[in-house]
Design an enzyme around this catalytic site. Structure first.
Site, PDB file in Angstrom:
ATOM      1  N   ASP A 187     -57.424 -42.431 -18.226  1.00 35.23           N
ATOM      2  CA  ASP A 187     -58.608 -41.830 -17.608  1.00 35.23           C
ATOM      3  C   ASP A 187     -59.804 -41.965 -18.556  1.00 35.23           C
ATOM      4  O   ASP A 187     -59.629 -42.249 -19.753  1.00 35.23           O
ATOM      5  CB  ASP A 187     -58.374 -40.337 -17.319  1.00 35.23           C
ATOM      6  CG  ASP A 187     -58.052 -39.548 -18.586  1.00 35.23           C
ATOM      7  OD1 ASP A 187     -57.377 -40.108 -19.464  1.00 35.23           O
ATOM      8  OD2 ASP A 187     -58.462 -38.382 -18.703  1.00 35.23           O
ATOM      9  N   GLU A 188     -60.971 -41.778 -18.010  1.00 34.66           N
ATOM     10  CA  GLU A 188     -62.203 -41.649 -18.790  1.00 34.66           C
ATOM     11  C   GLU A 188     -62.336 -42.677 -19.919  1.00 34.66           C
ATOM     12  O   GLU A 188     -62.661 -42.319 -21.044  1.00 34.66           O
ATOM     13  CB  GLU A 188     -62.304 -40.216 -19.348  1.00 34.66           C
ATOM     14  CG  GLU A 188     -62.354 -39.189 -18.242  1.00 34.66           C
ATOM     15  CD  GLU A 188     -62.571 -37.749 -18.712  1.00 34.66           C
ATOM     16  OE1 GLU A 188     -63.308 -37.029 -18.013  1.00 34.66           O
ATOM     17  OE2 GLU A 188     -62.011 -37.340 -19.768  1.00 34.66           O
ATOM     18  N   ALA A 189     -62.079 -43.933 -19.599  1.00 38.69           N
ATOM     19  CA  ALA A 189     -62.373 -45.003 -20.562  1.00 38.69           C
ATOM     20  C   ALA A 189     -63.853 -45.336 -20.360  1.00 38.69           C
ATOM     21  O   ALA A 189     -64.237 -45.955 -19.379  1.00 38.69           O
ATOM     22  CB  ALA A 189     -61.482 -46.210 -20.299  1.00 38.69           C
TER      23      ALA A 189
END
Ligand SMILES: *[C@@H]1O[C@H](CO)[C@@H](O)[C@H](O)[C@H]1NC(C)=O
Ligand SMILES: *[C@@H]1O[C@H](CO)[C@@H](O)[C@H](O)[C@H]1NC(C)=O
Ligand SMILES: *[C@@H]1O[C@H](CO)[C@@H](O)[C@H](O)[C@H]1NC(C)=O
Length: 488
Positions: A187-189
């Site tokens: 997530d949230e790269a």
């Protein structure tokens, strides 16, 4: 005749008095199911309930975890998702990514064994894309960061990055020989394809950013399944939640991973919160998916206090969401992860501590298990945690009424949610001309807290961090009439 009439009238009157004075007289049926000990697994919305344990901040001692597992098991939880971060005893080439005070291999074995005793499946979580701050902050690996300032995303076009992720998966596998499911984060790269290595590769292979990131998640998923032998590989869905069905199919991630749709705001059904058509796309492309709610760690990056109703709202909105997507819910949703975040990211401050959020978790579990009303879920929580029943406070949905309960870490709950909250509130809401709590009183409370935390819950360095953060935040509060400073 008149005597009978009088008796009938009398009994009706008594019945009325009884009905009017019995608290929570509305909707007693689901509460009765709970009290009757009915197995919720047959009737609840989500077949599989997994509680998330985020070790990136204030990691509990093993003894505390074992007590926590006991509690989860009692509340019909099926498993735990352990986000190890730097607490896992990584070794070899990647030894430096573990923190100094990590779990030993023996600790991991004790944790897994205790989970087994309490019938909890262990699903390990590793990062493979974003949130690799704990790896990229090390000088040895910093060159693999997409961005040299925000050390969040690993460069997926450098084979050394893939190698590190594979080693993490292999080492996790070695200590979890019986686990059948793993979560690969993803997530949230925040910085995909900013680095020259990715830009060159995209040119060379004439592919776009979407293909690049999906190919990576598929590759790690494939490795976890085919090489490490995990039957199921979960990944958060936000890196591909706006991608078309065609792009997703082309990458084959649907063959390798089960997506987890996460969202922690109070109402996840709000228009536009999830991308348009998300559930239709998932329905069409994936065999199944999970959702993820929160019981702590989603209410401000430096939040100290637990807001039970806030997290219950989030759970309720997932049940509503399932109503809005009945087909997907009935055919494809296998379960829910109830997450409890310790920090927003590796470099951030601590959010609510686990013991402070246990009543919140129990309320959420009562709701998810029996779909109790809000009042009944609180009432069931207070009764099952054996909280003091203070008559004049009964029925009020406020954390200030949760007193004298019995659960692992209840003393920490008591100190933070009562003693410490009072001191903080006085400092925030006290009139400027009134003497705010003197420092010595605040420090006394925090010393008490540190002692309780260190005694059986946290390691000393982590108890020290709590002490320092809370004292720092206390000093930066000034008497004012808004709460903005501590809730943001
Ligand atoms: C794996 O499962 C087997 C069989 O149930 C058991 O004997 C063994 O202790 C388990 N290993 C671990 C590390 O939990
Ligand atoms: C708790 O959350 C609710 C939203 O669900 C909010 O209305 C309330 O103000 C919050 N309470 C505190 C003390 O922040
Ligand atoms: C912290 O706890 C440990 C283990 O319970 C104990 O040995 C140690 O003396 C404690 N330290 C402090 C400063 O309280």
């Amino acid at each position: 005749m008149s005597k009978l009439c009088f008796l009938a009238l009398l009994s009706v009157t008594f019945m009325l008095i009884f009905v009017l004075t019995t608290p929570y007289s509305n909707d007693r049926s689901s509460y009765a199911a709970y009290e009757g000990g009915i197995d919720p697994r047959k009737t609840r919305q989500f077949k599989n309930i997994i509680v998330h344990l985020d070790l990136k901040g204030a990691p509990p001692r093993v003894e505390y975890l074992i007590e926590f597992f006991k509690l989860l098991s009692k509340h019909h939880v099926d498993g735990i998702l352990i986000e190890y971060e730097d607490m896992f005893p990584y070794s070899g080439d990647i030894e430096e990514i573990r923190r100094d005070l990590h779990y030993s291999e023996n600790d991991i074995r004790r944790i897994i064994q205790a989970a087994e005793v309490h019938n909890l499946e262990v699903i390990p979580l590793i990062q493979s894309f974003g949130h690799l701050e704990f790896v990229l902050k090390k000088s040895k690996f910093m060159g693999l960061s997409e961005d040299l300032i925000d050390l969040n995303t690993i460069c997926i076009s450098d084979s050394k990055s893939i190698d590190i992720v594979k080693q993490m998966i292999e080492q996790i596998r070695r200590l979890h020989p019986n686990s059948t499911r793993i979560h690969i984060g993803a997530d949230e790269a925040y910085h995909v394809a900013e680095d020259q290595r990715c830009i060159e590769r995209m040119e060379k292979e004439s592919i776009g950013k979407s293909d690049l990131k999906l190919e990576h998640i598929a590759k790690i998923g494939k490795f976890a399944r085919e090489n490490a032998g995990f039957e199921t590989v979960f990944a958060w869905n936000d890196m591909f939640d706006k991608e078309s069905e065609e792009t997703i199919r082309k990458s084959k991630i649907n063959k390798f991973i089960v997506p987890v749709v996460w969202g922690y705001r109070t109402d996840v059904t709000e228009n536009g919160y999830f991308p348009d058509g998300l559930f239709e796309r998932i329905f069409n492309v994936f065999d199944r998916f999970y959702v993820a709610s929160a019981f702590k760690g989603a209410d401000g990056a430096r939040q100290q206090f637990s807001n039970i109703s806030r997290y219950l709202e989030n759970q309720k909105s997932y049940v509503n969401l399932m109503d809005l997507h009945k087909n997907a819910a009935a055919q494809k949703v296998d379960g829910i992860f109830v997450t409890g975040w310790s920090r927003f990211n590796h470099f951030n401050a601590l959010c609510e501590l686990l013991p402070v959020a246990i009543p919140s978790l129990i309320v959420d579990l009562f709701y998810l298990n029996y779909q109790l009303t809000e009042k009944d879920a609180w009432r069931a929580m207070k009764s099952s945690l054996e909280c003091e029943n203070r008559r004049h406070l009964r029925g009020i949905l406020a954390e200030s009424t949760v007193h004298g309960c019995k659960f692992p870490g209840a003393d920490v709950f008591e100190i933070i949610m009562h003693d410490w909250k009072r001191a903080v509130d006085r400092r925030i809401f006290g009139k400027p001309d009134q003497q705010p709590s003197p420092d010595s009183e605040a420090i006394e409370i925090l010393k008490n807290l540190k002692k309780s935390l260190n005694q059986s819950i946290l390691y000393k360095t982590d108890a020290d961090e709590v002490f320092n953060q809370y004292l720092h935040d206390y000093h930066s509060l000034i008497a004012q009439n808004t709460r903005t400073e501590i809730t943001n």
